[in-house]
Design a protein around this motif. Structure first.
Motif, PDB file in Angstrom:
ATOM      1  N   LEU A 129     -16.934  -0.989 -33.928  1.00  0.00           N
ATOM      2  CA  LEU A 129     -15.995  -1.298 -32.199  1.00  0.00           C
ATOM      3  C   LEU A 129     -14.636  -1.304 -33.018  1.00  0.00           C
ATOM      4  CD1 LEU A 129     -16.869  -3.307 -30.108  1.00  0.00           C
ATOM      5  CD2 LEU A 129     -16.047  -4.874 -31.640  1.00  0.00           C
ATOM      6  N   GLY A 130     -13.707  -1.434 -33.270  1.00  0.00           N
ATOM      7  CA  GLY A 130     -12.872  -0.882 -33.925  1.00  0.00           C
ATOM      8  C   GLY A 130     -11.985   0.322 -33.517  1.00  0.00           C
ATOM      9  N   ALA A 131     -13.208   1.559 -34.099  1.00  0.00           N
ATOM     10  CA  ALA A 131     -13.020   3.026 -33.970  1.00  0.00           C
ATOM     11  C   ALA A 131     -13.367   3.323 -32.450  1.00  0.00           C
ATOM     12  CB  ALA A 131     -13.819   3.664 -34.790  1.00  0.00           C
ATOM     13  N   ILE A 132     -13.595   2.615 -31.763  1.00  0.00           N
ATOM     14  CA  ILE A 132     -14.493   2.792 -30.064  1.00  0.00           C
ATOM     15  C   ILE A 132     -12.992   2.073 -29.322  1.00  0.00           C
ATOM     16  CG2 ILE A 132     -16.048   2.199 -28.414  1.00  0.00           C
ATOM     17  CD1 ILE A 132     -18.361   2.214 -29.760  1.00  0.00           C
ATOM     18  N   LEU A 133     -12.524   1.155 -29.825  1.00  0.00           N
ATOM     19  CA  LEU A 133     -11.289   0.964 -28.697  1.00  0.00           C
ATOM     20  C   LEU A 133     -10.215   1.475 -29.212  1.00  0.00           C
ATOM     21  CD1 LEU A 133     -11.792  -3.292 -29.632  1.00  0.00           C
ATOM     22  CD2 LEU A 133     -13.112  -1.759 -27.205  1.00  0.00           C
ATOM     23  N   SER A 134      -9.998   1.780 -29.990  1.00  0.00           N
ATOM     24  CA  SER A 134      -9.190   2.903 -30.746  1.00  0.00           C
ATOM     25  C   SER A 134      -9.030   3.766 -29.763  1.00  0.00           C
ATOM     26  CB  SER A 134      -9.032   2.552 -32.282  1.00  0.00           C
ATOM     27  OG  SER A 134      -8.970   1.557 -32.676  1.00  0.00           O
ATOM     28  N   SER A 135     -10.509   4.300 -30.113  1.00  0.00           N
ATOM     29  CA  SER A 135     -10.172   6.249 -29.261  1.00  0.00           C
ATOM     30  C   SER A 135     -10.044   5.759 -28.066  1.00  0.00           C
ATOM     31  CB  SER A 135     -11.455   6.108 -29.708  1.00  0.00           C
ATOM     32  OG  SER A 135     -12.073   6.576 -31.239  1.00  0.00           O
ATOM     33  N   LEU A 136     -10.505   4.986 -26.863  1.00  0.00           N
ATOM     34  CA  LEU A 136     -10.695   5.123 -25.731  1.00  0.00           C
ATOM     35  C   LEU A 136      -8.970   4.077 -25.534  1.00  0.00           C
ATOM     36  CD1 LEU A 136     -14.421   3.849 -24.907  1.00  0.00           C
ATOM     37  CD2 LEU A 136     -13.082   5.517 -24.957  1.00  0.00           C
ATOM     38  N   SER A 137      -8.381   3.557 -26.007  1.00  0.00           N
ATOM     39  CA  SER A 137      -7.774   2.748 -25.790  1.00  0.00           C
ATOM     40  C   SER A 137      -6.648   3.825 -24.616  1.00  0.00           C
ATOM     41  CB  SER A 137      -6.835   2.300 -27.094  1.00  0.00           C
ATOM     42  OG  SER A 137      -6.376   2.644 -27.927  1.00  0.00           O
ATOM     43  N   PHE A 138      -5.779   4.717 -25.342  1.00  0.00           N
ATOM     44  CA  PHE A 138      -5.070   5.302 -24.173  1.00  0.00           C
ATOM     45  C   PHE A 138      -5.531   6.041 -23.023  1.00  0.00           C
ATOM     46  CE2 PHE A 138      -2.724   5.182 -28.643  1.00  0.00           C
ATOM     47  CZ  PHE A 138      -1.761   4.971 -28.153  1.00  0.00           C
ATOM     48  N   LEU A 139      -7.360   6.146 -22.760  1.00  0.00           N
ATOM     49  CA  LEU A 139      -7.568   6.596 -21.568  1.00  0.00           C
ATOM     50  C   LEU A 139      -7.419   5.938 -20.358  1.00  0.00           C
ATOM     51  CD1 LEU A 139     -10.016   8.520 -20.633  1.00  0.00           C
ATOM     52  CD2 LEU A 139     -11.623   6.898 -20.741  1.00  0.00           C
TER      53      LEU A 139
END
Lengths: 90, 90
Positions: free
Chosen positions: A12-22
């Motif tokens: 969950l953290g990896a997905i949130l982090s990856s998408l955060s700057f989109l």
């Protein structure tokens, strides 16, 4: 925490982090404006992502490396946009 | 990597992470403008910092917890500023 809970939180953290700057990339693209963004902040975040990417590759921690490779890519796009749209001052 | 190198990189990373949003906070305070910042991005970053803060406290990983507590505080200030200065549209 059980191992499964930890892995679930990690993913969950990896997905949130990856998408955060989109959303930020899309917003700048839409408004053609990035004047309010602090360049030192973006550069520090990029340096941080580059550090974690390096660490992840050295440690063979691929989820960490991939997450930070995506974050670094988005931050580099933001830096490019900030340069590209620099003349759109109010 | 030696253990000392790892600890040095860890401390450097913790300091960089902690300070990364400070220039953004100061910039918004100075310009009274945060229109270009994406709220979804700020909220995702805050959720991410809150998650790592919780993880750090559960695991007794204090450097991780403190770093993310500082990041979360700055992100909450940015959210407050974005609300406070929302009328300063061009």
């Amino acid at each position: 925490m059980s191992m499964n809970t930890e892995i679930a939180i990690g993913i969950l953290g990896a997905i949130l982090s990856s998408l955060s700057f989109l959303p930020q990339v899309l917003k700048i693209w839409k408004t053609k404006s990035a004047n309010d963004l602090s360049l030192p902040t973006i550069l520090l975040l990029a340096a941080n992502a580059a550090t974690w990417l390096t660490y992840g590759m050295l440690k063979d921690a691929m989820p960490l490396a991939i997450t930070n490779a995506i974050m670094l890519s988005m931050l580099l796009i933001i830096i490019f946009f900030k340069y590209k749209f620099r003349k759109n001052k109010k």
